[in-house]
Design a protein around this motif. Sequence first.
Motif, PDB file in Angstrom:
ATOM      1  N   ASP A   6       0.827  -1.210   0.000  1.00 51.17           N
ATOM      2  CA  ASP A   6       0.000   0.000   0.000  1.00 51.17           C
ATOM      3  C   ASP A   6       0.860   1.258   0.000  1.00 51.17           C
ATOM      4  O   ASP A   6       0.546   2.233  -0.685  1.00 51.17           O
ATOM      5  CB  ASP A   6      -0.928   0.012   1.219  1.00 51.17           C
ATOM      6  N   GLN A   7       1.939   1.246   0.752  1.00 54.15           N
ATOM      7  CA  GLN A   7       2.831   2.407   0.783  1.00 54.15           C
ATOM      8  C   GLN A   7       3.500   2.616  -0.564  1.00 54.15           C
ATOM      9  O   GLN A   7       3.622   3.758  -1.034  1.00 54.15           O
ATOM     10  CB  GLN A   7       3.895   2.223   1.862  1.00 54.15           C
ATOM     11  N   ILE A   8       3.932   1.541  -1.199  1.00 56.02           N
ATOM     12  CA  ILE A   8       4.568   1.653  -2.517  1.00 56.02           C
ATOM     13  C   ILE A   8       3.563   2.179  -3.534  1.00 56.02           C
ATOM     14  O   ILE A   8       3.881   3.051  -4.354  1.00 56.02           O
ATOM     15  CB  ILE A   8       5.160   0.290  -2.944  1.00 56.02           C
ATOM     16  N   THR A   9       2.337   1.678  -3.474  1.00 61.53           N
ATOM     17  CA  THR A   9       1.299   2.139  -4.395  1.00 61.53           C
ATOM     18  C   THR A   9       0.989   3.611  -4.176  1.00 61.53           C
ATOM     19  O   THR A   9       0.828   4.374  -5.127  1.00 61.53           O
ATOM     20  CB  THR A   9       0.016   1.300  -4.198  1.00 61.53           C
ATOM     21  N   GLU A  10       0.937   4.028  -2.912  1.00 61.87           N
ATOM     22  CA  GLU A  10       0.662   5.425  -2.609  1.00 61.87           C
ATOM     23  C   GLU A  10       1.787   6.335  -3.086  1.00 61.87           C
ATOM     24  O   GLU A  10       1.537   7.381  -3.685  1.00 61.87           O
ATOM     25  CB  GLU A  10       0.467   5.581  -1.096  1.00 61.87           C
ATOM     26  N   CYS A  11       3.035   5.941  -2.858  1.00 63.31           N
ATOM     27  CA  CYS A  11       4.170   6.735  -3.324  1.00 63.31           C
ATOM     28  C   CYS A  11       4.225   6.784  -4.844  1.00 63.31           C
ATOM     29  O   CYS A  11       4.496   7.837  -5.434  1.00 63.31           O
ATOM     30  CB  CYS A  11       5.477   6.164  -2.779  1.00 63.31           C
ATOM     31  N   LEU A  12       3.954   5.655  -5.478  1.00 57.92           N
ATOM     32  CA  LEU A  12       3.967   5.607  -6.936  1.00 57.92           C
ATOM     33  C   LEU A  12       2.877   6.501  -7.518  1.00 57.92           C
ATOM     34  O   LEU A  12       3.127   7.233  -8.488  1.00 57.92           O
ATOM     35  CB  LEU A  12       3.797   4.167  -7.416  1.00 57.92           C
ATOM     36  N   SER A  13       1.691   6.486  -6.927  1.00 56.93           N
ATOM     37  CA  SER A  13       0.627   7.350  -7.440  1.00 56.93           C
ATOM     38  C   SER A  13       0.963   8.822  -7.235  1.00 56.93           C
ATOM     39  O   SER A  13       0.638   9.666  -8.076  1.00 56.93           O
ATOM     40  CB  SER A  13      -0.701   7.007  -6.763  1.00 56.93           C
ATOM     41  N   PHE A  14       1.642   9.137  -6.136  1.00 57.75           N
ATOM     42  CA  PHE A  14       2.072  10.525  -5.913  1.00 57.75           C
ATOM     43  C   PHE A  14       3.072  10.962  -6.979  1.00 57.75           C
ATOM     44  O   PHE A  14       2.949  12.052  -7.542  1.00 57.75           O
ATOM     45  CB  PHE A  14       2.685  10.659  -4.512  1.00 57.75           C
ATOM     46  N   PHE A  15       4.058  10.124  -7.264  1.00 59.06           N
ATOM     47  CA  PHE A  15       5.054  10.493  -8.270  1.00 59.06           C
ATOM     48  C   PHE A  15       4.455  10.545  -9.671  1.00 59.06           C
ATOM     49  O   PHE A  15       4.856  11.378 -10.488  1.00 59.06           O
ATOM     50  CB  PHE A  15       6.248   9.544  -8.221  1.00 59.06           C
ATOM     51  N   ILE A  16       3.493   9.696  -9.970  1.00 55.27           N
ATOM     52  CA  ILE A  16       2.800   9.771 -11.259  1.00 55.27           C
ATOM     53  C   ILE A  16       2.038  11.077 -11.372  1.00 55.27           C
ATOM     54  O   ILE A  16       2.037  11.735 -12.416  1.00 55.27           O
ATOM     55  CB  ILE A  16       1.877   8.545 -11.442  1.00 55.27           C
ATOM     56  N   PHE A  17       1.377  11.484 -10.264  1.00 55.32           N
ATOM     57  CA  PHE A  17       0.665  12.761 -10.255  1.00 55.32           C
ATOM     58  C   PHE A  17       1.618  13.928 -10.500  1.00 55.32           C
ATOM     59  O   PHE A  17       1.332  14.825 -11.302  1.00 55.32           O
ATOM     60  CB  PHE A  17      -0.060  12.933  -8.915  1.00 55.32           C
ATOM     61  N   ILE A  18       2.763  13.937  -9.820  1.00 56.49           N
ATOM     62  CA  ILE A  18       3.742  15.006 -10.009  1.00 56.49           C
ATOM     63  C   ILE A  18       4.265  15.020 -11.436  1.00 56.49           C
ATOM     64  O   ILE A  18       4.394  16.080 -12.069  1.00 56.49           O
ATOM     65  CB  ILE A  18       4.904  14.861  -8.996  1.00 56.49           C
ATOM     66  N   PHE A  19       4.557  13.844 -11.985  1.00 51.48           N
ATOM     67  CA  PHE A  19       5.078  13.742 -13.345  1.00 51.48           C
ATOM     68  C   PHE A  19       4.070  14.300 -14.348  1.00 51.48           C
ATOM     69  O   PHE A  19       4.426  15.096 -15.226  1.00 51.48           O
ATOM     70  CB  PHE A  19       5.409  12.283 -13.664  1.00 51.48           C
ATOM     71  N   PHE A  20       2.798  13.911 -14.230  1.00 51.12           N
ATOM     72  CA  PHE A  20       1.804  14.391 -15.176  1.00 51.12           C
ATOM     73  C   PHE A  20       1.489  15.876 -14.968  1.00 51.12           C
ATOM     74  O   PHE A  20       1.209  16.590 -15.935  1.00 51.12           O
ATOM     75  CB  PHE A  20       0.522  13.557 -15.098  1.00 51.12           C
ATOM     76  N   SER A  21       1.567  16.366 -13.742  1.00 49.34           N
ATOM     77  CA  SER A  21       1.347  17.797 -13.500  1.00 49.34           C
ATOM     78  C   SER A  21       2.441  18.628 -14.159  1.00 49.34           C
ATOM     79  O   SER A  21       2.155  19.623 -14.839  1.00 49.34           O
ATOM     80  CB  SER A  21       1.324  18.089 -12.004  1.00 49.34           C
ATOM     81  N   LEU A  22       3.689  18.235 -13.951  1.00 45.76           N
ATOM     82  CA  LEU A  22       4.792  18.959 -14.592  1.00 45.76           C
ATOM     83  C   LEU A  22       4.745  18.813 -16.105  1.00 45.76           C
ATOM     84  O   LEU A  22       5.030  19.759 -16.841  1.00 45.76           O
ATOM     85  CB  LEU A  22       6.132  18.469 -14.044  1.00 45.76           C
ATOM     86  N   GLY A  23       4.393  17.629 -16.582  1.00 42.48           N
ATOM     87  CA  GLY A  23       4.273  17.419 -18.019  1.00 42.48           C
ATOM     88  C   GLY A  23       3.206  18.306 -18.634  1.00 42.48           C
ATOM     89  O   GLY A  23       3.410  18.876 -19.713  1.00 42.48           O
ATOM     90  N   LEU A  24       2.067  18.443 -17.941  1.00 44.69           N
ATOM     91  CA  LEU A  24       1.006  19.318 -18.442  1.00 44.69           C
ATOM     92  C   LEU A  24       1.464  20.770 -18.464  1.00 44.69           C
ATOM     93  O   LEU A  24       1.193  21.498 -19.426  1.00 44.69           O
ATOM     94  CB  LEU A  24      -0.253  19.173 -17.575  1.00 44.69           C
ATOM     95  N   CYS A  25       2.182  21.204 -17.425  1.00 46.83           N
ATOM     96  CA  CYS A  25       2.692  22.583 -17.389  1.00 46.83           C
ATOM     97  C   CYS A  25       3.642  22.844 -18.553  1.00 46.83           C
ATOM     98  O   CYS A  25       3.520  23.855 -19.257  1.00 46.83           O
ATOM     99  CB  CYS A  25       3.397  22.849 -16.072  1.00 46.83           C
ATOM    100  N   PHE A  26       4.593  21.940 -18.757  1.00 45.70           N
ATOM    101  CA  PHE A  26       5.546  22.125 -19.847  1.00 45.70           C
ATOM    102  C   PHE A  26       4.863  22.061 -21.212  1.00 45.70           C
ATOM    103  O   PHE A  26       5.208  22.810 -22.121  1.00 45.70           O
ATOM    104  CB  PHE A  26       6.675  21.105 -19.764  1.00 45.70           C
ATOM    105  N   PHE A  27       3.874  21.180 -21.354  1.00 47.89           N
ATOM    106  CA  PHE A  27       3.147  21.080 -22.617  1.00 47.89           C
ATOM    107  C   PHE A  27       2.393  22.370 -22.910  1.00 47.89           C
ATOM    108  O   PHE A  27       2.409  22.862 -24.051  1.00 47.89           O
ATOM    109  CB  PHE A  27       2.182  19.891 -22.584  1.00 47.89           C
ATOM    110  N   LEU A  28       1.734  22.942 -21.896  1.00 43.42           N
ATOM    111  CA  LEU A  28       0.989  24.183 -22.119  1.00 43.42           C
ATOM    112  C   LEU A  28       1.922  25.353 -22.414  1.00 43.42           C
ATOM    113  O   LEU A  28       1.595  26.212 -23.247  1.00 43.42           O
ATOM    114  CB  LEU A  28       0.112  24.488 -20.907  1.00 43.42           C
ATOM    115  N   LEU A  29       3.085  25.401 -21.756  1.00 42.56           N
ATOM    116  CA  LEU A  29       4.056  26.452 -22.083  1.00 42.56           C
ATOM    117  C   LEU A  29       4.579  26.303 -23.501  1.00 42.56           C
ATOM    118  O   LEU A  29       4.726  27.290 -24.239  1.00 42.56           O
ATOM    119  CB  LEU A  29       5.214  26.420 -21.088  1.00 42.56           C
ATOM    120  N   PHE A  30       4.866  25.071 -23.906  1.00 43.14           N
ATOM    121  CA  PHE A  30       5.332  24.823 -25.266  1.00 43.14           C
ATOM    122  C   PHE A  30       4.255  25.181 -26.282  1.00 43.14           C
ATOM    123  O   PHE A  30       4.532  25.817 -27.305  1.00 43.14           O
ATOM    124  CB  PHE A  30       5.743  23.352 -25.411  1.00 43.14           C
ATOM    125  N   LEU A  31       3.012  24.792 -25.993  1.00 47.43           N
ATOM    126  CA  LEU A  31       1.906  25.061 -26.903  1.00 47.43           C
ATOM    127  C   LEU A  31       1.670  26.561 -27.050  1.00 47.43           C
ATOM    128  O   LEU A  31       1.446  27.052 -28.167  1.00 47.43           O
ATOM    129  CB  LEU A  31       0.637  24.372 -26.391  1.00 47.43           C
TER     130      LEU A  31
END
Length: 125
Positions: A6-31
């Motif tokens: 459960d802890q690994i799943t929670e940490c993994l979901s947190f890092f996936i959220f951070i990755f997609f948030s930063l990816g969305l920010c960079f994509f919108l700046l690029f766009l």
Amino acid sequence: MLDNLDQITECLSFFIFIFFSLGLCFFLLFLSSMLGGKSSSRYKNTPFESGIVSIGNTNLHFSVKFYLIAMFFVVFDVEALYLYAWSISICESGWIGFSEAAMFILSILLSLFYLIRIKALNWIS
């Protein structure tokens, strides 16, 4: 073993959220840089405020007292927010919470008396 998974799943979901948030920010700046207008003219970089063209020097020097009073206000305002949160949970915190809040208020008052003693709140120098 299940708690560890459960802890690994929670940490993994947190890092996936951070990755997609930063990816969305960079994509919108690029766009926006690709689709945005790129015009240049003689008046593009001149200061403009509410339809009034500025005249003279725009570098104004303010007294440092403006900034000091603003910082003092923010510090004491944040401390008041802590006291508000304490007052909401006063029944749950009991006497220990009351004594901690009393020490907190005492430290606020001591810092206020110190500011008054060094004349940091005096507007006229």
